[in-house]
Design an enzyme around this catalytic site. Sequence first.
Site, PDB file in Angstrom:
ATOM      1  N   LYS A  57       0.949  -1.497   0.108  1.00  0.00           N
ATOM      2  CA  LYS A  57      -0.220   0.067  -0.165  1.00  0.00           C
ATOM      3  C   LYS A  57       0.922   1.353  -0.062  1.00  0.00           C
ATOM      4  O   LYS A  57       1.635   1.398   0.910  1.00  0.00           O
ATOM      5  CB  LYS A  57      -0.822  -0.007   1.089  1.00  0.00           C
ATOM      6  CG  LYS A  57      -1.794   1.199   1.001  1.00  0.00           C
ATOM      7  CD  LYS A  57      -2.793   1.400   2.521  1.00  0.00           C
ATOM      8  CE  LYS A  57      -1.972   2.467   3.263  1.00  0.00           C
ATOM      9  NZ  LYS A  57      -2.119   3.873   2.477  1.00  0.00           N
TER      10      LYS A  57
ATOM     11  N   GLY B 275       7.362   5.198   7.697  1.00  0.00           N
ATOM     12  CA  GLY B 275       6.244   6.190   8.065  1.00  0.00           C
ATOM     13  C   GLY B 275       6.586   6.981   9.586  1.00  0.00           C
ATOM     14  O   GLY B 275       7.820   6.786   9.867  1.00  0.00           O
TER      15      GLY B 275
ATOM     16  N   THR C  46       6.433   7.945  13.530  1.00  0.00           N
ATOM     17  CA  THR C  46       6.692   6.985  14.792  1.00  0.00           C
ATOM     18  C   THR C  46       5.374   6.819  15.433  1.00  0.00           C
ATOM     19  O   THR C  46       5.271   5.738  15.830  1.00  0.00           O
ATOM     20  CB  THR C  46       7.660   7.858  15.627  1.00  0.00           C
ATOM     21  OG1 THR C  46       8.886   8.162  14.946  1.00  0.00           O
ATOM     22  CG2 THR C  46       7.947   7.191  17.080  1.00  0.00           C
TER      23      THR C  46
ATOM     24  N   THR D 254       2.509   6.206  13.958  1.00  0.00           N
ATOM     25  CA  THR D 254       1.912   4.936  13.247  1.00  0.00           C
ATOM     26  C   THR D 254       2.810   3.901  13.406  1.00  0.00           C
ATOM     27  O   THR D 254       2.145   2.723  13.617  1.00  0.00           O
ATOM     28  CB  THR D 254       2.048   5.384  11.864  1.00  0.00           C
ATOM     29  OG1 THR D 254       1.563   6.653  11.481  1.00  0.00           O
ATOM     30  CG2 THR D 254       1.021   4.431  10.866  1.00  0.00           C
TER      31      THR D 254
ATOM     32  N   GLU E 180      10.714   1.631   9.803  1.00  0.00           N
ATOM     33  CA  GLU E 180      11.686   2.573   9.494  1.00  0.00           C
ATOM     34  C   GLU E 180      10.749   3.971   9.552  1.00  0.00           C
ATOM     35  O   GLU E 180      10.011   4.331   9.075  1.00  0.00           O
ATOM     36  CB  GLU E 180      12.033   2.765   8.141  1.00  0.00           C
ATOM     37  CG  GLU E 180      12.922   1.521   7.277  1.00  0.00           C
ATOM     38  CD  GLU E 180      14.163   1.245   8.321  1.00  0.00           C
ATOM     39  OE1 GLU E 180      14.651   2.224   8.716  1.00  0.00           O
ATOM     40  OE2 GLU E 180      14.653   0.270   8.352  1.00  0.00           O
TER      41      GLU E 180
ATOM     42  N   CYS F 170      13.161  11.774   5.452  1.00  0.00           N
ATOM     43  CA  CYS F 170      13.549  11.307   6.968  1.00  0.00           C
ATOM     44  C   CYS F 170      14.987  11.550   7.183  1.00  0.00           C
ATOM     45  O   CYS F 170      15.166  11.777   8.674  1.00  0.00           O
ATOM     46  CB  CYS F 170      13.314  10.043   7.059  1.00  0.00           C
ATOM     47  SG  CYS F 170      14.072   9.008   5.940  1.00  0.00           S
TER      48      CYS F 170
ATOM     49  N   GLU G  53       9.808  16.061  15.250  1.00  0.00           N
ATOM     50  CA  GLU G  53      10.202  16.007  13.964  1.00  0.00           C
ATOM     51  C   GLU G  53       8.949  16.780  13.167  1.00  0.00           C
ATOM     52  O   GLU G  53       7.713  16.774  13.363  1.00  0.00           O
ATOM     53  CB  GLU G  53       9.831  14.535  13.311  1.00  0.00           C
ATOM     54  CG  GLU G  53      10.215  14.616  11.826  1.00  0.00           C
ATOM     55  CD  GLU G  53       9.936  13.198  10.883  1.00  0.00           C
ATOM     56  OE1 GLU G  53       8.858  12.638  11.519  1.00  0.00           O
ATOM     57  OE2 GLU G  53      10.861  12.606  10.441  1.00  0.00           O
TER      58      GLU G  53
HETATM   59  P1  NDP Z   1       2.387   7.848   8.074  1.00  0.00           P
HETATM   60  O1  NDP Z   1       2.817   7.019   9.418  1.00  0.00           O
HETATM   61  O2  NDP Z   1       1.253   8.869   8.365  1.00  0.00           O
HETATM   62  O3  NDP Z   1       2.184   7.017   6.755  1.00  0.00           O
HETATM   63  C1  NDP Z   1       2.953   6.165   6.365  1.00  0.00           C
HETATM   64  C2  NDP Z   1       2.247   5.013   5.693  1.00  0.00           C
HETATM   65  O4  NDP Z   1       1.478   4.161   6.603  1.00  0.00           O
HETATM   66  C3  NDP Z   1       1.071   5.600   4.768  1.00  0.00           C
HETATM   67  O5  NDP Z   1       0.847   4.689   3.623  1.00  0.00           O
HETATM   68  C4  NDP Z   1      -0.190   5.485   5.555  1.00  0.00           C
HETATM   69  O6  NDP Z   1      -1.282   5.549   4.806  1.00  0.00           O
HETATM   70  C5  NDP Z   1      -0.037   4.446   6.351  1.00  0.00           C
HETATM   71  N1  NDP Z   1      -0.593   4.172   7.486  1.00  0.00           N
HETATM   72  C6  NDP Z   1      -1.284   5.022   8.335  1.00  0.00           C
HETATM   73  N2  NDP Z   1      -1.769   4.495   9.501  1.00  0.00           N
HETATM   74  C7  NDP Z   1      -1.673   3.241   9.268  1.00  0.00           C
HETATM   75  C8  NDP Z   1      -2.166   2.066  10.115  1.00  0.00           C
HETATM   76  N3  NDP Z   1      -2.861   2.346  11.394  1.00  0.00           N
HETATM   77  N4  NDP Z   1      -1.918   0.803   9.711  1.00  0.00           N
HETATM   78  C9  NDP Z   1      -1.201   0.826   8.497  1.00  0.00           C
HETATM   79  N5  NDP Z   1      -0.744   1.724   7.654  1.00  0.00           N
HETATM   80  C10 NDP Z   1      -0.984   2.915   8.079  1.00  0.00           C
HETATM   81  O7  NDP Z   1       3.662   8.793   7.726  1.00  0.00           O
HETATM   82  P2  NDP Z   1       3.531   9.848   6.414  1.00  0.00           P
HETATM   83  O8  NDP Z   1       3.076   9.364   5.199  1.00  0.00           O
HETATM   84  O9  NDP Z   1       3.278  10.933   7.130  1.00  0.00           O
HETATM   85  O10 NDP Z   1       5.263   9.864   6.349  1.00  0.00           O
HETATM   86  C11 NDP Z   1       6.146  10.804   6.985  1.00  0.00           C
HETATM   87  C12 NDP Z   1       6.826   9.966   8.024  1.00  0.00           C
HETATM   88  O11 NDP Z   1       7.525   8.901   7.307  1.00  0.00           O
HETATM   89  C13 NDP Z   1       7.809  11.014   8.783  1.00  0.00           C
HETATM   90  O12 NDP Z   1       7.876  10.733  10.052  1.00  0.00           O
HETATM   91  C14 NDP Z   1       9.165  10.524   8.192  1.00  0.00           C
HETATM   92  O13 NDP Z   1      10.509  10.644   8.972  1.00  0.00           O
HETATM   93  C15 NDP Z   1       8.926   9.072   8.051  1.00  0.00           C
HETATM   94  N6  NDP Z   1       9.877   8.311   7.012  1.00  0.00           N
HETATM   95  C16 NDP Z   1      10.978   7.429   7.232  1.00  0.00           C
HETATM   96  C17 NDP Z   1      11.630   7.055   6.700  1.00  0.00           C
HETATM   97  C18 NDP Z   1      12.843   6.185   6.999  1.00  0.00           C
HETATM   98  O14 NDP Z   1      13.438   5.385   6.341  1.00  0.00           O
HETATM   99  N7  NDP Z   1      12.961   5.922   8.395  1.00  0.00           N
HETATM  100  C19 NDP Z   1      11.795   7.663   5.227  1.00  0.00           C
HETATM  101  C20 NDP Z   1      10.757   8.433   4.754  1.00  0.00           C
HETATM  102  C21 NDP Z   1       9.747   8.899   5.718  1.00  0.00           C
HETATM  103  P3  NDP Z   1      -1.948   7.036   4.560  1.00  0.00           P
HETATM  104  O15 NDP Z   1      -1.017   7.916   3.951  1.00  0.00           O
HETATM  105  O16 NDP Z   1      -3.255   6.842   3.452  1.00  0.00           O
HETATM  106  O17 NDP Z   1      -2.740   7.374   5.986  1.00  0.00           O
END
Ligand code: NDP
Length: 479
Positions: A172, A225, A227, A229, A247, A281, A383
């Site tokens: 997804k 995504g 922290t 989540t 991650e 990130c 962040e």
């Molecule tokens: P989110 O945690 O909001 O979302 C990440 C993904 O998880 C999206 O596809 C989201 O769907 C999905 N998601 C949300 N809630 C759930 C759930 N309960 N169960 C399963 N999946 C879920 O992050 P963001 O998209 O806002 O991304 C930004 C974050 O990602 C920042 O904190 C950034 O630091 C981190 N990041 C980390 C990286 C790393 O390698 N460490 C690299 C890049 C980003 P939807 O968008 O549809 O809500």
Amino acid sequence: MKILNYINGKWENPVSGLFIDNIEPATGKKYGEIPDSDRADVDHAAQAAWKAFPAWSALPAGQRCDIMFKIADGIEQRLDEFAAAESRDNGKPVGLARVMDIPRAIENFKFFATAAVQFSSESHATGQDAINYTLRQPAGVAGCISPWNLPLYLFTWKIAPALASGCTVVAKPSELSPVTAFMLSEVCNAAGLPPGVLNIVHGLGHRAGQAIIEHPDIKTISFTGGTVTGKKISATAGPLFKKLSLELGGKNPNVIFADADMEKAVTTSVRSAFTNQGEICLCGSRIFIQRNVYESFRDAFIEKTRALKIGDPTQEENNLGALISAAHLEKVKGYVALALTEGGKILTGGQQVNPGGRCSEGYFYEPTVIEGLNDNCRINQEEIFGPVVTLIPFDTEEEVIRMANGTNYGLSATVWTENIGRGHRVAAALKCGIVWINCWLLRDLRTPFGGTNQSGVGREGGWEAMRFFTEAKNVCVKL
Ligand code: NDP
């Protein structure tokens, strides 16, 4: 533009028939619809993935490798189209998508295609009595969930090693940036990826994403995504004994020692602060500067920051495009307002931007530099994930190590020094998964990638990823 789920090699409407609006960040206007998938779609995808698993996992690695190279070629042939789509969907400058996001997605497939044929396992001789060998067997159906900031780049960073290892996938993308994932399904189909090997379900995190995490037949989860989540996913997946790679976010220090090559440090620090609107990130959002060069670094940094152009991401001359969403823009504005109440001084930026024309309702924000905040305040602890950085002076190596390590995160760090001993010493003392010395975002895909503490659990990249998507089984043979 209406995109569909890709399940069992076919494009399908969501079972519910419901769709969500897709908004273009640069204009603030709807330009498409994506499936609002739920448990029923995920279940359908998981079934297709399990049906495809025996044949895909048994396929000789060389054949998996060939198909993955075809997928890489398929993306490459449509590079400009992919870059334009990524830019429109995410708000990032099209030039950045063309030189960073899409080439890296191609590289992910090529890299892991070769990993498929080079992966090997260990054997241990137990004296003269026995020999042990380790089987590395594909883990089954993997769930891959990725964020919106580097959409295809991070989506393929998970999918490619899963496929190379012999897993089948239910994936997804973020609902905020789904289009290149849809285009990838077209490429995979044309490349001859068998039906059910990769299934892409679009929709909201709390519905479609959560259904992937909870699905009893998806036992391996790779998530990138936020922290918050990540915590929720851990809480769900832990009692189900799922294998998890998380991650998560970062609040990365960028440490400038007085003996650094200042020209390189300033130029790269501007890049590490504001590339992709600061929505990476790995961006260095806390810049620690040794006191005797503080003012000269600050002034040069501000001058280069002011030279950055912000505006319509379709225009090649712009360095920054739009933030991902109206909600994210509000979050960034909220943090800058908080910085002022915490005693910060805005040196440049600090305002929403209206580029006019078709972008007059887009989500643009100036690259913003703040000083005068202590290292413990919320701005320096949380962040922001936008174009906002703070400058903090320090005196000694010990002091800056303490401040750099003083958050709940631990993803990456950058150190600028011409003293080789200091570089190694500080790198060893920093509590994080990745340290760059005198560079930033210089990536070798073989290296372990990931963070400590609230930046995540586990490592991606190279053999780490191949090991994650396989189960180790030791076989002991008595001689
Ligand atoms: P989110 O945690 O909001 O979302 C990440 C993904 O998880 C999206 O596809 C989201 O769907 C999905 N998601 C949300 N809630 C759930 C759930 N309960 N169960 C399963 N999946 C879920 O992050 P963001 O998209 O806002 O991304 C930004 C974050 O990602 C920042 O904190 C950034 O630091 C981190 N990041 C980390 C990286 C790393 O390698 N460490 C690299 C890049 C980003 P939807 O968008 O549809 O809500």
